[in-house]
Structure formats: C-alpha cells, structure tokens
Design a protein around this motif. Structure first.
Motif, short mmCIF file in Angstrom:
data_model
loop_
_atom_site.label_atom_id
_atom_site.label_comp_id
_atom_site.label_asym_id
_atom_site.label_seq_id
_atom_site.Cartn_x
_atom_site.Cartn_y
_atom_site.Cartn_z
N GLY A 110 4.75 59.73 -7.44
CA GLY A 110 5.29 60.91 -8.08
C GLY A 110 6.80 60.85 -8.06
O GLY A 110 7.40 60.14 -7.25
N ALA A 111 7.42 61.62 -8.94
CA ALA A 111 8.88 61.72 -8.93
C ALA A 111 9.29 63.08 -9.49
O ALA A 111 8.60 63.65 -10.33
CB ALA A 111 9.53 60.59 -9.75
N GLY A 112 10.41 63.57 -8.99
CA GLY A 112 10.96 64.84 -9.44
C GLY A 112 12.41 64.92 -9.05
O GLY A 112 13.01 63.95 -8.58
N GLU A 113 12.98 66.10 -9.21
CA GLU A 113 14.42 66.27 -8.99
C GLU A 113 14.78 66.66 -7.56
O GLU A 113 15.95 66.86 -7.27
CB GLU A 113 14.98 67.32 -9.95
CG GLU A 113 15.06 66.86 -11.40
CD GLU A 113 16.15 65.81 -11.64
OE1 GLU A 113 16.83 65.41 -10.69
OE2 GLU A 113 16.31 65.40 -12.79
N LYS A 114 13.81 66.79 -6.67
CA LYS A 114 14.09 67.22 -5.31
C LYS A 114 13.94 66.07 -4.33
O LYS A 114 13.00 65.28 -4.44
CB LYS A 114 13.15 68.35 -4.89
CG LYS A 114 13.26 69.62 -5.73
CD LYS A 114 12.29 70.67 -5.20
CE LYS A 114 12.35 71.97 -6.02
NZ LYS A 114 11.78 71.79 -7.37
N PHE A 115 14.87 65.97 -3.37
CA PHE A 115 14.65 65.08 -2.24
C PHE A 115 13.60 65.74 -1.36
O PHE A 115 13.76 66.88 -0.91
CB PHE A 115 15.94 64.86 -1.45
CG PHE A 115 15.78 63.92 -0.29
CD1 PHE A 115 15.79 62.55 -0.49
CD2 PHE A 115 15.59 64.41 1.00
CE1 PHE A 115 15.62 61.67 0.59
CE2 PHE A 115 15.44 63.55 2.07
CZ PHE A 115 15.45 62.18 1.87
N VAL A 116 12.49 65.06 -1.14
CA VAL A 116 11.32 65.70 -0.54
C VAL A 116 11.42 65.69 0.98
O VAL A 116 11.42 64.63 1.61
CB VAL A 116 10.03 65.00 -1.01
CG1 VAL A 116 8.82 65.59 -0.29
CG2 VAL A 116 9.87 65.17 -2.52
N THR A 117 11.49 66.88 1.54
CA THR A 117 11.44 67.08 2.98
C THR A 117 10.12 67.76 3.33
O THR A 117 9.25 67.93 2.47
CB THR A 117 12.64 67.91 3.45
OG1 THR A 117 12.72 69.10 2.64
CG2 THR A 117 13.95 67.13 3.30
N THR A 118 9.94 68.17 4.58
CA THR A 118 8.64 68.56 5.09
C THR A 118 7.95 69.64 4.26
O THR A 118 6.78 69.50 3.88
CB THR A 118 8.77 69.04 6.55
OG1 THR A 118 9.37 68.00 7.33
CG2 THR A 118 7.40 69.38 7.13
#
Length: 232
Positions: free
Chosen positions: A149-157
């Motif tokens: 997956g990909a999106g505009e947010k750096f994924v944290t918890t």
C-alpha cells in the motif's frame, strides 16, 4: 530496446545503486526529479530520484515515461517501506504482488476502499519482473512476495492499526509505490516494486532513521541481482 527505470524517493535509497554502478552519468533535473544513467553489470538503466510522496512519485514516473518511453519501458519502485503485516521483519525485502492507494475512499459512490474512481481496485505487477525479483537469493536477505500500500502519510502506530483493519492483506506501506503503479497503468508500462522493510510502523521515525541505509542497500541488491538475470 526496453528502457529500465529504477525509481526511488530519497538520496539514501539512490546511493546503493550509485555505489554499485560502474558508470554514472551527470544528473539531469526533470522537474524536481533527478535522472542519472547508470550501468549495473551489463545493464544500462535510468535511476530516478523522485522526492518523497505520491505526487512527486507520479510526476517523476510520468516524466520518465515521456522521456524514455512510452513504447517499451519498465518502471521499478525501489527503496524502503514500513512493515505492516504481523510477522514481517526489519530487513526483509518485499516484492510487490499488487499495490493499492490506502488514502482513496470513494465508497459513497460504490467503489472499493482504496480504489480511485475510474481506476482498478488494485494495480498488479508484471509477472516476469515479479518472478525475477522474488527468485533472487542474495546473501542472507529474506525475500517475500506481498501486497503493498502507499499513501501520503508516514505510517506510525495509530495509522498502522487502522490500515491493518481496512487492508488486512497488506504486507508493507510506503509513500510512493502506488503512485508509480497508477502512472504505469495509465501509460501501459510494465511495473514492479521491490521495497525493504526499514521499520515496523513504530510511534515515531527513530526506527526508520536507524535502518533506512540498510533497507536501501537490501532493496538495491535484490533489484541489481534480478536485472543481471533478466538482461543476461
């Protein structure tokens, strides 16, 4: 002749390819992206550093297609990713089976979660490229195929918990791959993705900062090995 474009987001992700190249051209700016022709073994490819994020990635991919294609071009999304699936480990390399836009939500109009209106629910990857990447055996690097997956947010918890609920099949998440996949789909280009896990979607960016160089190195080694066999 097939044009092979390896697209990364950051200088840290580009460096292992530059270090492994026996020839490197002067950089050329195409918008905000930086293009370099490099020779890896017997393969001459274009290394594109796009900048971070979906729009930068899409802009760079479209620029590469118009510059080097569009008749016969391969786009490979490489670099780092956050590990989303239970059991995925830092340092593991994920070869994309498909890619989905984790930001897209047009369910009010009957589309699937992750589906941009008018676009596929997910973007597949080229079978031959995927197989070459997944069959790579380089040192102690563990390689697995999986959905990205990909999106505009750096994924944290907190974001990761939501994504696991919404997209339970995803192995990894980053900020560029699906944008490259959509551009490839729109232009009929062959597409593949190879991302190494730099972090496990921790509460902050410390884990990513610690492991980005190693993740970039591992992704590059798998891509280089696969290219050597594909271009032999």
């Amino acid at each position: 002749m097939t044009a092979i474009v390896i697209q990364v987001a950051m200088d840290e992700e580009a460096q292992p390819f530059l270090d492994a190249a026996r020839e490197v051209s002067d950089p050329i700016a195409v918008g905000r992206a930086v293009h370099r022709g490099i020779v890896l073994g017997d393969a001459t490819v274009v290394l594109v550093r796009s900048g971070i994020g979906m729009v930068n990635a899409a802009d760079a991919a479209a620029g590469a297609i118009h510059r080097y294609g569009p008749d016969d071009i391969v786009l490979i999304s490489a670099g780092s990713a956050g590990g989303l699936a239970r059991g995925v480990r830092v340092g593991e390399v994920v070869v994309g089976a498909s890619a989905v836009n984790v930001e897209a939500d047009a369910r009010a109009f009957g589309y699937a979660l992750g589906q941009v209106p008018g676009m596929p629910e997910v973007y597949g990857t080229d079978p031959a490229l995927r197989r070459a990447l997944a069959d790579t055996r380089v040192g102690d690097i563990a390689v697995r195929e999986g959905d990205m997956g990909a999106g505009e947010k750096f994924v944290t918890t907190g974001i990761a918990d939501r994504l696991r609920a919404d997209f339970p099949g995803l192995v990894s998440v980053d900020m560029e791959t699906t944008a490259v996949a959509q551009v490839a789909h729109n232009h009929g280009a062959r597409f593949a993705a190879c991302r190494a896990i730099s972090d496990l979607c921790a509460p902050d960016g410390d884990e990513f900062a610690t492991h980005i160089d190693d993740a970039a190195e591992r992704s590059a080694r798998v891509v280089i090995d696969a290219l050597a066999r594909l271009t032999a």
